[in-house]
Enzyme design. Sequence first.
Site, PDB file in Angstrom:
ATOM      1  N   HIS A 158      -6.840  -6.007   2.276  1.00 58.57           N
ATOM      2  CA  HIS A 158      -5.717  -5.402   2.997  1.00 58.57           C
ATOM      3  C   HIS A 158      -5.089  -6.448   3.916  1.00 58.57           C
ATOM      4  O   HIS A 158      -5.802  -7.191   4.600  1.00 58.57           O
ATOM      5  CB  HIS A 158      -6.205  -4.270   3.919  1.00 58.57           C
ATOM      6  CG  HIS A 158      -6.793  -3.093   3.224  1.00 58.57           C
ATOM      7  ND1 HIS A 158      -6.104  -1.921   3.019  1.00 58.57           N
ATOM      8  CD2 HIS A 158      -8.026  -2.876   2.699  1.00 58.57           C
ATOM      9  CE1 HIS A 158      -6.880  -1.041   2.414  1.00 58.57           C
ATOM     10  NE2 HIS A 158      -8.063  -1.597   2.212  1.00 58.57           N
ATOM     11  N   ASP A 190       0.859  -1.187   0.000  1.00 55.99           N
ATOM     12  CA  ASP A 190       0.000   0.000   0.000  1.00 55.99           C
ATOM     13  C   ASP A 190       0.899   1.243   0.000  1.00 55.99           C
ATOM     14  O   ASP A 190       1.883   1.318   0.728  1.00 55.99           O
ATOM     15  CB  ASP A 190      -0.900  -0.014   1.248  1.00 55.99           C
ATOM     16  CG  ASP A 190      -2.068   0.942   1.123  1.00 55.99           C
ATOM     17  OD1 ASP A 190      -3.217   0.468   1.112  1.00 55.99           O
ATOM     18  OD2 ASP A 190      -1.832   2.171   1.025  1.00 55.99           O
ATOM     19  N   ILE A 191       0.540   2.203  -0.820  1.00 54.82           N
ATOM     20  CA  ILE A 191       1.369   3.409  -0.969  1.00 54.82           C
ATOM     21  C   ILE A 191       1.253   4.332   0.264  1.00 54.82           C
ATOM     22  O   ILE A 191       2.146   5.148   0.510  1.00 54.82           O
ATOM     23  CB  ILE A 191       0.974   4.146  -2.278  1.00 54.82           C
ATOM     24  CG1 ILE A 191       2.116   4.977  -2.817  1.00 54.82           C
ATOM     25  CG2 ILE A 191      -0.261   4.983  -2.095  1.00 54.82           C
ATOM     26  CD1 ILE A 191       1.863   5.521  -4.224  1.00 54.82           C
ATOM     27  N   HIS A 245     -10.254  -5.430  -3.254  1.00 51.28           N
ATOM     28  CA  HIS A 245      -8.899  -5.648  -2.735  1.00 51.28           C
ATOM     29  C   HIS A 245      -8.970  -6.054  -1.281  1.00 51.28           C
ATOM     30  O   HIS A 245      -9.864  -5.648  -0.546  1.00 51.28           O
ATOM     31  CB  HIS A 245      -8.037  -4.399  -2.908  1.00 51.28           C
ATOM     32  CG  HIS A 245      -8.671  -3.151  -2.383  1.00 51.28           C
ATOM     33  ND1 HIS A 245      -9.644  -2.468  -3.087  1.00 51.28           N
ATOM     34  CD2 HIS A 245      -8.501  -2.482  -1.229  1.00 51.28           C
ATOM     35  CE1 HIS A 245     -10.030  -1.425  -2.389  1.00 51.28           C
ATOM     36  NE2 HIS A 245      -9.367  -1.408  -1.252  1.00 51.28           N
TER      37      HIS A 245
HETATM   38  P1  5GP Z   1      -9.810   1.096   0.444  1.00 51.16           P
HETATM   39  O1  5GP Z   1     -10.017   2.255   1.372  1.00 51.16           O
HETATM   40  O2  5GP Z   1     -10.466   1.325  -0.896  1.00 51.16           O
HETATM   41  O3  5GP Z   1     -10.153  -0.216   1.048  1.00 51.16           O
HETATM   42  O4  5GP Z   1      -8.248   1.020   0.212  1.00 51.16           O
HETATM   43  C1  5GP Z   1      -7.562   1.582  -0.856  1.00 51.16           C
HETATM   44  C2  5GP Z   1      -6.110   1.527  -0.466  1.00 51.16           C
HETATM   45  O5  5GP Z   1      -5.342   1.789  -1.615  1.00 51.16           O
HETATM   46  C3  5GP Z   1      -5.706   2.562   0.580  1.00 51.16           C
HETATM   47  O6  5GP Z   1      -5.139   1.914   1.703  1.00 51.16           O
HETATM   48  C4  5GP Z   1      -4.712   3.457  -0.142  1.00 51.16           C
HETATM   49  O7  5GP Z   1      -3.646   3.872   0.684  1.00 51.16           O
HETATM   50  C5  5GP Z   1      -4.229   2.562  -1.262  1.00 51.16           C
HETATM   51  N1  5GP Z   1      -3.806   3.267  -2.462  1.00 51.16           N
HETATM   52  C6  5GP Z   1      -4.381   4.355  -3.027  1.00 51.16           C
HETATM   53  N2  5GP Z   1      -3.733   4.701  -4.155  1.00 51.16           N
HETATM   54  C7  5GP Z   1      -2.724   3.814  -4.307  1.00 51.16           C
HETATM   55  C8  5GP Z   1      -1.682   3.672  -5.287  1.00 51.16           C
HETATM   56  O8  5GP Z   1      -1.572   4.410  -6.262  1.00 51.16           O
HETATM   57  N3  5GP Z   1      -0.809   2.665  -5.100  1.00 51.16           N
HETATM   58  C9  5GP Z   1      -0.886   1.798  -4.023  1.00 51.16           C
HETATM   59  N4  5GP Z   1       0.025   0.856  -3.925  1.00 51.16           N
HETATM   60  N5  5GP Z   1      -1.850   1.911  -3.083  1.00 51.16           N
HETATM   61  C10 5GP Z   1      -2.758   2.907  -3.231  1.00 51.16           C
END
Ligand code: 5GP
Length: 146
Positions: free
Chosen positions: A109, A37-38, A107
């Site tokens: 985590h 995660d970035i 996705h």
């Molecule tokens: P969500 O909140 O949708 O479950 O998680 C999305 C995740 O993607 C977040 O933890 C966020 O930090 C991560 N994320 C967002 N943009 C990018 C990116 O460009 N690259 C990577 N590796 N992770 C990302």
Amino acid sequence: MSLDGTYDEANIFALILQGKIPSTKLYEDEKTFAFLDIMPQTRGHALVISKWSKARNLLEMEDEALGEVMATTKKVATAIRKALNPDGIQIAQFNGAPAGQTIFHLHVHILPRWEGDPKGFTAHGAGAQADKDALAALAEEIRAQF
Ligand code: 5GP
């Protein structure tokens, strides 16, 4: 965007799979892809996605794709455990914006956790991007454990 909607072919994870934006890869097989995660919420925070499913969330996911993603989640969590020796490992997955989902390509985590560290998870990301070189070095440590 919430539970219902159309899969956006230009979502960030689709672009990562197409190689149009970079990512720090941990593991890849024919069906799945795992990367750091970035904006990590813990050291080693990783994400696992399907390479072929267009499911935006769990409710849309094909059972086959779900099985593949979870098998990879276990593989990657095991490598992270060997590399980083966490006290616990949190597996999280969000469906719909009100539940904290920001990217609409399903996705999972993987969050290594250590005794005494804060247990929270900030929906919509940690806010700060990790140093690219530090992520690359960490990925190398984890990849060495597969
Ligand atoms: P969500 O909140 O949708 O479950 O998680 C999305 C995740 O993607 C977040 O933890 C966020 O930090 C991560 N994320 C967002 N943009 C990018 C990116 O460009 N690259 C990577 N590796 N992770 C990302």
